[in-house]
Design a protein around this motif. Sequence first.
Motif, PDB file in Angstrom:
ATOM      1  N   ASN A   1       2.662  11.744 -26.149  1.00 18.82           N
ATOM      2  CA  ASN A   1       1.279  11.859 -25.683  1.00 18.82           C
ATOM      3  C   ASN A   1       0.574  12.272 -27.012  1.00 18.82           C
ATOM      4  N   SER A   2      -0.735  11.386 -27.317  1.00 16.29           N
ATOM      5  CA  SER A   2      -1.628  11.529 -28.413  1.00 16.29           C
ATOM      6  C   SER A   2      -1.024  10.987 -29.509  1.00 16.29           C
TER       7      SER A   2
ATOM      8  N   SER B   1       1.641  20.849 -26.680  1.00 20.83           N
ATOM      9  CA  SER B   1       0.772  20.518 -27.746  1.00 20.83           C
ATOM     10  C   SER B   1       1.255  21.629 -28.970  1.00 20.83           C
TER      11      SER B   1
ATOM     12  N   HIS C   1      -5.191  18.808 -32.996  1.00 18.12           N
ATOM     13  CA  HIS C   1      -4.452  17.588 -33.151  1.00 18.12           C
ATOM     14  C   HIS C   1      -3.325  17.776 -34.122  1.00 18.12           C
TER      15      HIS C   1
END
Length: 546
Positions: free
Chosen positions: A204-205, A439, A271
């Motif tokens: 993911n990402s 995350s 991020h």
Amino acid sequence: MDSPLLQEIPILKLAEVHSKPDKQAMAYGTAGFRGKASKMDHIFFRMGMLAVLRSKMLKSAIGVMVTASHNPVLDNGVKLIDPCGEMLVESWEVIATGLANASNDDLVKELKKIVAKENIDLSQTATILLARDTRPSSLSLSNAVQDGISALGGTCRNYGLLTTPQLHYIVSCYNDGVKDADEDTYYKWFSSAFKTLVNEPPVNSNVTVDCANGVGAPKLNKLYEHIGANVIDIIIHNDGEGCGKLNEKCGADYVKIQQRAPIGLNMEPFHRYASFDGDADRIVYYSLDCDCNFVLLDGDKIASLITLYIKELLDESKVDVKLGMVQTAYANGNSTRYVTDTLNVMVACARTGVKHLHHKAVEFDIGVYFEANGHGTVTVKEECSNVIERAAKDDKLPAKQKDAAIKLKTFLDVINKTVGDAMSDMLAVEAILHAKGWSVREWAQLYTDLPNRQLKVTVADRTVIRTTDSERRTTSPEGLQEEIDKLVALFPNGRSFVRPSGTEDVVRVYAESDTQEHADSLAKKVSILIYEKAGGVGEKPKEESA
């Protein structure tokens, strides 16, 4: 001793080309020799010869890496790699130092002394695997190594540009029978393990990686090509193609110490960012929180994440092996508490320097070790690997249990077990976050770092400071530790230790406490104590005015 492989004339002819400057002395440390590249040509020539002698003695290929890691671009260094991809044994660090510092006139005599002391059969063949980083001086200094290899009749396989961990891995493969091991061998192994582990859906990402304008950039790009953009999206920053200089305001060391983004990187909250050092054996992660505060995920956080994941897979697979984590005294106190109290995993402490952590880690069946600077890996005993592999193939086990064993085996294949490796460590972190659906926010919340401060005090003679308990306590000067203990007791969650530098007459001070103000105050008080008790020179440290 009179073998043509140690005839004086060819050695001395090449030694004239690589002559040692008068009165220059250097010591081989954990990272080999390092210094100004312009003054090290003779060192590289002599290490080429030493690698040949070690190869003949062990009847195995030896690696020689030309790099100065996170040092400035005008520095360079050289280190030898032993047959299993491990660092040169400590006893030969002394031999390397003696050979490097021998006068030009005594060079052959020093070589003969090594041959006699180590009982080396000079008729044996010698194979040296050589690689270098991207520094401007690395090519000419690699040539000096090759001259040293040639002087003693060794065979050199020059791989050109590689990361340090890639050469460690290739040396291990070569001595394990894979004689055609090369850079591509590395990419195929680690990309295959990673793709097997993450499977579907893709990671993911994306993750942005600062490669410190070093050799890690082109090599990460090649690894990325083997993995595929459909599996993970990697954005490479500071790739060395522009005007940026190696390790200048970028790289793992800069980010760790300055606790800020590398030059040219505009960060976004939550991020994922990572930074390699110049030769790609260190990695730290970082991000911004919702208030745009810098969040560092250093070696302690990486080690804790890896330990957590391995522990979960061991519990699910019911594989009964001994898992442990190794840190140095610099590890944040809350990371140690998290692993011991929450994960219920044993934490051992070792002296500063990855070679010390590695030696301690191999005492466990699975040993996770990282320095706070982001240099570390996972070691696995062969019998432990066999136990995990048997469980992964056992069709009699419940599906969930067998699946966990398969995941554990594959995860350990993602790790470069010979040495700390920024690229494989990055893949390990990305795989864990993917598996857990996390995350950087969830990762950062494993525990909160205690505020800390590092200072250094210049002294007349650093050897007056002697330590024990993996550098956590002093034994000299007399009474110093008792005084440090009294200062530590003044602060909530206080902890402080001091250790002499390995290269200069300074004493390094570490302190942590419940607040940054308290950590700063404790560090200052201990620094003043060191100045007074250990022969401080120059300006005396001062406490900030209230």
